[in-house]
Design a protein around this motif. Structure first.
Motif, PDB file in Angstrom:
ATOM      1  N   PRO A 100       0.696  -0.807   0.396  1.00  0.00           N
ATOM      2  CA  PRO A 100       0.061   0.212  -0.279  1.00  0.00           C
ATOM      3  C   PRO A 100       0.402   1.125   0.310  1.00  0.00           C
ATOM      4  CG  PRO A 100      -0.114  -0.710   2.151  1.00  0.00           C
ATOM      5  CD  PRO A 100       0.325  -1.957   1.091  1.00  0.00           C
ATOM      6  N   ASN A 101       0.060   2.098  -0.165  1.00  0.00           N
ATOM      7  CA  ASN A 101       0.167   3.782  -0.099  1.00  0.00           C
ATOM      8  C   ASN A 101      -0.186   4.087   1.528  1.00  0.00           C
ATOM      9  OD1 ASN A 101      -0.347   6.493   0.419  1.00  0.00           O
ATOM     10  ND2 ASN A 101       0.344   6.649  -1.592  1.00  0.00           N
ATOM     11  N   THR A 102       0.878   4.687   2.159  1.00  0.00           N
ATOM     12  CA  THR A 102       0.724   4.867   3.145  1.00  0.00           C
ATOM     13  C   THR A 102      -0.305   5.955   3.948  1.00  0.00           C
ATOM     14  OG1 THR A 102       2.882   4.597   4.259  1.00  0.00           O
ATOM     15  CG2 THR A 102       1.871   3.001   4.251  1.00  0.00           C
ATOM     16  N   THR A 103      -0.339   6.610   2.779  1.00  0.00           N
ATOM     17  CA  THR A 103      -1.175   7.975   3.378  1.00  0.00           C
ATOM     18  C   THR A 103      -2.527   8.089   4.374  1.00  0.00           C
ATOM     19  OG1 THR A 103      -0.410   8.913   1.291  1.00  0.00           O
ATOM     20  CG2 THR A 103      -2.384   9.790   2.189  1.00  0.00           C
ATOM     21  N   ASP A 104      -3.430   6.703   3.519  1.00  0.00           N
ATOM     22  CA  ASP A 104      -4.363   6.824   5.040  1.00  0.00           C
ATOM     23  C   ASP A 104      -4.272   6.327   6.000  1.00  0.00           C
ATOM     24  OD1 ASP A 104      -6.222   7.405   2.920  1.00  0.00           O
ATOM     25  OD2 ASP A 104      -6.616   6.044   2.031  1.00  0.00           O
ATOM     26  N   CYS A 105      -3.452   5.089   5.812  1.00  0.00           N
ATOM     27  CA  CYS A 105      -3.126   4.687   7.519  1.00  0.00           C
ATOM     28  C   CYS A 105      -2.410   5.999   8.415  1.00  0.00           C
ATOM     29  CB  CYS A 105      -1.598   3.556   7.525  1.00  0.00           C
ATOM     30  SG  CYS A 105      -2.378   1.911   5.510  1.00  0.00           S
ATOM     31  N   HIS A 106      -1.621   6.805   7.594  1.00  0.00           N
ATOM     32  CA  HIS A 106      -1.380   7.451   8.174  1.00  0.00           C
ATOM     33  C   HIS A 106      -1.927   8.870   8.951  1.00  0.00           C
ATOM     34  CE1 HIS A 106       2.967   6.913   8.454  1.00  0.00           C
ATOM     35  NE2 HIS A 106       3.093   6.559   7.677  1.00  0.00           N
ATOM     36  N   ARG A 107      -3.210   8.990   8.176  1.00  0.00           N
ATOM     37  CA  ARG A 107      -4.510  10.094   8.725  1.00  0.00           C
ATOM     38  C   ARG A 107      -5.511   8.990   9.956  1.00  0.00           C
ATOM     39  NH1 ARG A 107      -8.173  11.941   3.859  1.00  0.00           N
ATOM     40  NH2 ARG A 107      -8.582   9.433   2.957  1.00  0.00           N
ATOM     41  N   LEU A 108      -5.361   7.953  10.136  1.00  0.00           N
ATOM     42  CA  LEU A 108      -6.205   6.661  11.014  1.00  0.00           C
ATOM     43  C   LEU A 108      -4.958   7.236  12.183  1.00  0.00           C
ATOM     44  CD1 LEU A 108      -7.315   3.244   9.353  1.00  0.00           C
ATOM     45  CD2 LEU A 108      -8.534   5.605   9.671  1.00  0.00           C
ATOM     46  N   ILE A 109      -4.318   7.481  11.914  1.00  0.00           N
ATOM     47  CA  ILE A 109      -3.074   6.885  12.856  1.00  0.00           C
ATOM     48  C   ILE A 109      -2.968   8.683  13.782  1.00  0.00           C
ATOM     49  CG2 ILE A 109      -0.511   7.318  14.653  1.00  0.00           C
ATOM     50  CD1 ILE A 109      -0.299   5.226  11.398  1.00  0.00           C
ATOM     51  N   LEU A 110      -3.458   9.927  13.134  1.00  0.00           N
ATOM     52  CA  LEU A 110      -3.940  11.088  13.127  1.00  0.00           C
ATOM     53  C   LEU A 110      -5.374  11.434  13.766  1.00  0.00           C
ATOM     54  CD1 LEU A 110      -2.615  14.542  13.043  1.00  0.00           C
ATOM     55  CD2 LEU A 110      -3.879  14.503  10.744  1.00  0.00           C
ATOM     56  N   TRP A 111      -5.827  10.570  13.345  1.00  0.00           N
ATOM     57  CA  TRP A 111      -6.961  10.537  14.086  1.00  0.00           C
ATOM     58  C   TRP A 111      -7.719  10.149  15.537  1.00  0.00           C
ATOM     59  CZ3 TRP A 111     -10.067   9.559   8.166  1.00  0.00           C
ATOM     60  CH2 TRP A 111      -9.829  10.757   7.586  1.00  0.00           C
ATOM     61  N   ALA A 112      -6.702   9.159  15.449  1.00  0.00           N
ATOM     62  CA  ALA A 112      -6.783   7.789  16.599  1.00  0.00           C
ATOM     63  C   ALA A 112      -5.938   9.207  17.661  1.00  0.00           C
ATOM     64  CB  ALA A 112      -6.080   7.420  16.337  1.00  0.00           C
ATOM     65  N   GLU A 113      -5.368   9.578  17.322  1.00  0.00           N
ATOM     66  CA  GLU A 113      -4.569  10.529  18.788  1.00  0.00           C
ATOM     67  C   GLU A 113      -5.819  11.474  19.200  1.00  0.00           C
ATOM     68  OE1 GLU A 113      -1.136  13.811  18.035  1.00  0.00           O
ATOM     69  OE2 GLU A 113      -1.505  12.791  16.914  1.00  0.00           O
ATOM     70  N   ALA A 114      -6.790  12.109  18.197  1.00  0.00           N
ATOM     71  CA  ALA A 114      -7.606  12.783  19.085  1.00  0.00           C
ATOM     72  C   ALA A 114      -8.181  12.338  20.204  1.00  0.00           C
ATOM     73  CB  ALA A 114      -8.814  12.650  17.679  1.00  0.00           C
ATOM     74  N   ILE A 115      -8.548  10.998  20.324  1.00  0.00           N
ATOM     75  CA  ILE A 115      -8.834  10.039  21.147  1.00  0.00           C
ATOM     76  C   ILE A 115      -8.064   9.413  22.074  1.00  0.00           C
ATOM     77  CG2 ILE A 115     -11.528   9.541  19.797  1.00  0.00           C
ATOM     78  CD1 ILE A 115     -10.042   6.687  19.453  1.00  0.00           C
ATOM     79  N   GLY A 116      -7.136  10.110  22.061  1.00  0.00           N
ATOM     80  CA  GLY A 116      -5.409   8.998  22.798  1.00  0.00           C
ATOM     81  C   GLY A 116      -5.260   7.855  22.702  1.00  0.00           C
ATOM     82  N   LYS A 117      -5.791   7.441  20.987  1.00  0.00           N
ATOM     83  CA  LYS A 117      -5.589   5.899  20.311  1.00  0.00           C
ATOM     84  C   LYS A 117      -4.455   5.780  19.630  1.00  0.00           C
ATOM     85  CE  LYS A 117      -8.566   3.994  23.171  1.00  0.00           C
ATOM     86  NZ  LYS A 117      -9.609   3.271  22.991  1.00  0.00           N
ATOM     87  N   ALA A 118      -3.715   6.591  19.542  1.00  0.00           N
ATOM     88  CA  ALA A 118      -2.619   6.518  17.972  1.00  0.00           C
ATOM     89  C   ALA A 118      -1.544   5.576  18.170  1.00  0.00           C
ATOM     90  CB  ALA A 118      -1.983   8.007  17.845  1.00  0.00           C
ATOM     91  N   PRO A 119      -1.229   5.220  19.508  1.00  0.00           N
ATOM     92  CA  PRO A 119      -0.710   3.771  19.799  1.00  0.00           C
ATOM     93  C   PRO A 119      -0.761   2.141  19.199  1.00  0.00           C
ATOM     94  CG  PRO A 119      -0.117   5.334  21.655  1.00  0.00           C
ATOM     95  CD  PRO A 119      -1.371   5.519  20.664  1.00  0.00           C
ATOM     96  N   GLU A 120      -2.441   2.896  19.406  1.00  0.00           N
ATOM     97  CA  GLU A 120      -3.787   1.295  18.960  1.00  0.00           C
ATOM     98  C   GLU A 120      -3.769   1.173  17.978  1.00  0.00           C
ATOM     99  OE1 GLU A 120      -3.638   2.256  23.939  1.00  0.00           O
ATOM    100  OE2 GLU A 120      -3.652   3.700  21.650  1.00  0.00           O
ATOM    101  N   MET A 121      -3.809   2.736  17.078  1.00  0.00           N
ATOM    102  CA  MET A 121      -4.023   2.172  15.847  1.00  0.00           C
ATOM    103  C   MET A 121      -3.024   2.231  14.846  1.00  0.00           C
ATOM    104  SD  MET A 121      -6.845   3.368  13.936  1.00  0.00           S
ATOM    105  CE  MET A 121      -6.574   1.395  13.017  1.00  0.00           C
ATOM    106  N   LYS A 122      -1.518   2.505  14.924  1.00  0.00           N
ATOM    107  CA  LYS A 122      -0.856   2.314  14.794  1.00  0.00           C
ATOM    108  C   LYS A 122      -0.695   0.298  14.600  1.00  0.00           C
ATOM    109  CE  LYS A 122       4.493   3.288  13.560  1.00  0.00           C
ATOM    110  NZ  LYS A 122       4.408   4.239  12.081  1.00  0.00           N
TER     111      LYS A 122
END
Length: 221
Positions: A100-122
């Motif tokens: 994959p191109n990981t642009t969308d993955c990094h967007r999900l990590i950014l959005w998860a950061e808003a609920i304190g879940k960036a490590p879990e998303m990654k």
């Protein structure tokens, strides 16, 4: 006793980088060795393969372009699989069918950061890719991964269909490259010291303690 100032650690990495998969586990192991040191851990985007188109490409085409052939990667993969196994992680390169191109993955990590879940998303995205051979170009896979860690599935599906935060993720990744980061993972401590590579947790723990002591000594002056 005065409260210690938290040490900012920026982990610059990519979801499809196997050493980043290992490196995430190692920085978390390092943090467990220094539980008395307050830390703010941030995950920053990096594009290991910026030439891969947004829709992704076949794994075979990717390995041929990057390593010369599928066979050429097998020796490299064996070493990474062994290193992952030592961390209790599973990497099954033979299951990966699409790069994959990981642009969308990094967007999900950014959005998860808003609920304190960036490590879990990654972690969820990395496990899907390395352990399960998941197709991270498939919007349904991405939406389910986001739902797994507590994001709203319908909201994520709508946002993925837009260009929301594409420019931000690209700019953040470009900023890392402009600062000279070319190999990942790279750990940046207090926005001034960079350690490159999936280093041993003991070494990372020493660096965390040392830089924390330095920034808190400066704050006390």
């Amino acid at each position: 006793m005065s409260t210690l100032k938290p040490l900012q650690i920026d982990v610059v990495s990519d979801v499809v980088c196997p050493w980043c998969y290992i490196g995430k586990h190692r920085i978390e192991s390092a943090l467990a060795l220094v539980p008395d040191v307050p830390v703010k851990l941030n995950f920053r985007p990096f594009f290991l393969n910026p030439w891969v188109p947004r829709e992704g490409i076949s794994r075979e085409a990717y390995l041929t372009q990057k390593f010369g052939s599928v066979e050429a990667y097998k020796g490299i993969a064996g070493r990474v699989v062994a290193a992952a196994s030592e961390e209790g992680l599973v990497y099954k390169p033979e299951l990966v069918a699409r790069q994959p191109n990981t642009t969308d993955c990094h967007r999900l990590i950014l959005w998860a950061e808003a609920i304190g879940k960036a490590p879990e998303m990654k972690q969820r995205l990395m496990e899907l890719y390395f352990r399960d051979g998941g197709d991270l170009t498939d919007v349904n896979v991405l939406v389910q991964a986001a739902a797994d860690i507590g994001l709203d599935a319908d909201d994520v599906r709508k946002r993925l269909a837009t260009d929301e935060d594409v420019a931000r993720v690209s700019a953040d990744a470009q900023e890392a490259a402009d600062k000279g980061i070319s190999g990942v993972p790279t750990y940046v401590f207090a926005q001034k010291y960079a350690v490159s590579g999936a280093q041993d947790p003991n070494l990372l723990a020493r660096a965390i303690r040392q830089v924390s002591e330095e920034i808190n000594a400066q704050a006390a002056e």
